[in-house]
Scaffold this motif. Sequence first.
Motif, short mmCIF file in Angstrom:
data_model
loop_
_atom_site.label_atom_id
_atom_site.label_comp_id
_atom_site.label_asym_id
_atom_site.label_seq_id
_atom_site.Cartn_x
_atom_site.Cartn_y
_atom_site.Cartn_z
N UNK A 117 -4.67 1.83 -26.60
CA UNK A 117 -4.75 1.32 -25.23
C UNK A 117 -3.47 0.61 -24.83
N UNK A 118 -2.90 -0.13 -25.77
CA UNK A 118 -1.63 -0.79 -25.47
C UNK A 118 -0.57 0.23 -25.10
N UNK A 119 -0.52 1.33 -25.83
CA UNK A 119 0.47 2.36 -25.56
C UNK A 119 0.32 3.00 -24.20
N UNK A 120 -0.90 3.08 -23.69
CA UNK A 120 -1.11 3.72 -22.39
C UNK A 120 -0.51 2.91 -21.25
N UNK A 121 -0.27 1.62 -21.46
CA UNK A 121 0.33 0.79 -20.41
C UNK A 121 1.66 0.20 -20.86
N UNK A 122 2.20 0.72 -21.94
CA UNK A 122 3.50 0.26 -22.40
C UNK A 122 3.50 -1.15 -22.94
N UNK A 123 2.37 -1.59 -23.49
CA UNK A 123 2.26 -2.94 -24.04
C UNK A 123 2.28 -2.90 -25.56
N UNK B 24 -7.44 0.54 -4.43
CA UNK B 24 -8.59 -0.03 -3.75
C UNK B 24 -9.84 0.79 -4.02
N UNK B 25 -10.92 0.11 -4.34
CA UNK B 25 -12.15 0.78 -4.75
C UNK B 25 -12.89 1.44 -3.59
N UNK B 26 -12.57 1.07 -2.34
CA UNK B 26 -13.26 1.68 -1.20
C UNK B 26 -12.44 2.77 -0.53
N UNK B 27 -11.14 2.57 -0.44
CA UNK B 27 -10.30 3.54 0.27
C UNK B 27 -9.49 4.44 -0.66
N UNK B 28 -9.29 4.01 -1.91
CA UNK B 28 -8.45 4.76 -2.83
C UNK B 28 -6.97 4.56 -2.62
N UNK B 29 -6.59 3.65 -1.73
CA UNK B 29 -5.17 3.42 -1.44
C UNK B 29 -4.51 2.70 -2.62
N UNK B 30 -3.34 3.21 -3.02
CA UNK B 30 -2.59 2.67 -4.15
C UNK B 30 -1.72 1.52 -3.65
N UNK B 31 -1.80 0.38 -4.30
CA UNK B 31 -1.01 -0.79 -3.93
C UNK B 31 0.31 -0.80 -4.71
N UNK B 32 1.35 -1.42 -4.18
CA UNK B 32 2.68 -1.36 -4.79
C UNK B 32 2.86 -2.30 -5.97
N UNK B 33 2.01 -2.19 -6.97
CA UNK B 33 2.02 -3.16 -8.07
C UNK B 33 3.25 -3.01 -8.97
N UNK B 34 3.74 -1.78 -9.14
CA UNK B 34 4.91 -1.58 -10.01
C UNK B 34 6.14 -2.22 -9.40
N UNK C 21 3.46 -15.32 -11.97
CA UNK C 21 2.84 -14.26 -12.75
C UNK C 21 2.13 -13.26 -11.84
N UNK C 22 1.95 -12.04 -12.35
CA UNK C 22 1.25 -10.99 -11.61
C UNK C 22 0.04 -10.51 -12.40
N UNK C 23 -1.11 -10.58 -11.74
CA UNK C 23 -2.34 -10.01 -12.30
C UNK C 23 -2.74 -8.79 -11.47
N UNK C 24 -3.09 -7.71 -12.15
CA UNK C 24 -3.50 -6.48 -11.48
C UNK C 24 -4.89 -6.06 -11.97
N UNK C 25 -5.81 -5.96 -11.03
CA UNK C 25 -7.13 -5.38 -11.32
C UNK C 25 -6.98 -3.87 -11.26
N UNK D 118 -3.36 6.68 -12.39
CA UNK D 118 -1.99 6.47 -11.91
C UNK D 118 -1.26 5.77 -13.05
N UNK D 119 -0.95 6.52 -14.07
CA UNK D 119 -0.57 5.95 -15.36
C UNK D 119 0.75 5.19 -15.32
N UNK D 120 1.76 5.72 -14.67
CA UNK D 120 3.10 5.15 -14.78
C UNK D 120 3.19 3.76 -14.18
N UNK D 121 2.42 3.49 -13.10
CA UNK D 121 2.47 2.18 -12.45
C UNK D 121 2.22 1.05 -13.42
N UNK D 122 1.27 1.24 -14.31
CA UNK D 122 0.83 0.16 -15.18
C UNK D 122 1.78 -0.09 -16.35
#
Length: 384
Positions: free
Chosen positions: A57-63, A155-165, A177-181, A189-193
């Motif tokens: 799991x760490x590898x999937x997000x580069x951690x 977003x869980x209702x619209x599916x819109x991707x937020x600019x977290x990266x 600090x940044x927290x991302x749900x 959307x693997x690369x963002x995380x």
Amino acid sequence: MSAVVTYLDVAATTRVDPRVADVVHHWMTEDFGNAGSRTHEFGARAKKAVQEARTFLAGTVGAKTEEVIFTSGATESNNIALLGMAPHGEKSGRKHIITSAIEHKAVIEPLLHLRDARGFEVDFLEPGPSGRVSKEAVMERVRPDTLLVSLMHVNNETGVIQPVAELAEELRQTPTFLHVDAAQGYGKVAQDLKAPIDLISISGHKIGAPKGVGALVTRRRGWDKVPLEPIMFGGGQERKLRPGTLAVPLIMGLYEAARIFQENRSQWESDARHMRERLLAALEKTRFQINGDADQSVPHILNVTFVGLNAEALIVRIKDQVAVATGSACTSASYTPSHVLTAMGLPHDVATNGLRFSWFPGQVADFDPEGLAETIAHMQPGAA
């Protein structure tokens, strides 16, 4: 003979993949040891398996392996992240938090608690009709006393991707600090995380794993750990941040689901996009509007409002064809307008009657979008 109903509500939960179910069953009935037991092979095998899952799991997000702690799901991960940061904010005098008005209740409610019970100042940013909070809007609000930004991935209702990266790169240059749900985005959307996000909440049951398992990624900044303090106590498991006996079968189910998703993500995305095109093409015979920026959305979630139709009445009418939702499953008992669509500034009738379609492509092979569109078109005012 009863009608076949197509399940189009995977944003609420997914069917457990049969391969995942087999893995869970194995770790429940054969290798059933407690990962904390150190005196015999049963415990040793469980501990080794959990560590393998953690590393994957760490590898999937580069951690790094040690930066992943297992939880019961994204809600618990969100609470550990947000409430666990509060003592550091209080000690340092940094009690300002930025979030968006379209977050899941599992983020909004802990933040309201920090505001109302512990004196934090919380900025709720509204995204506008696109449903996307801009990086610039967030950064304009960052102050010297800003402890944390919490912004969902998808977003869980619209599916819109937020600019977290993009936001992660900016905030990495600051003490904030940044927290991302990432409940809806993990695996899709693997690369963002893989961006330098400090805290990432993950949910298993959105990717074909069982309910009741997730993870929190706590990424270091150089040698410095994220200054989290526990919100529960008893046992010291999971770096003393999440006590309790590890649910090895569920953790291994999450591992297997994440592995399957990673191996098949490109095909999954292509098939999900094809399904979206089919559905939208069929809906052309109806009058509808898409809620949220369609060009900045995941391919498997679509939120629409049908002109002149009440969403609840429509759901009842099409319940023998499809299973859909008006919004988050956590608030589906309420008939109030969607807080997400309202925060986007959409008119009351649009916000009240948004309908969310969400699907996994491999599970909708028999779906007839043309038939669904015909039903909806016949219900709309002015239909022949």
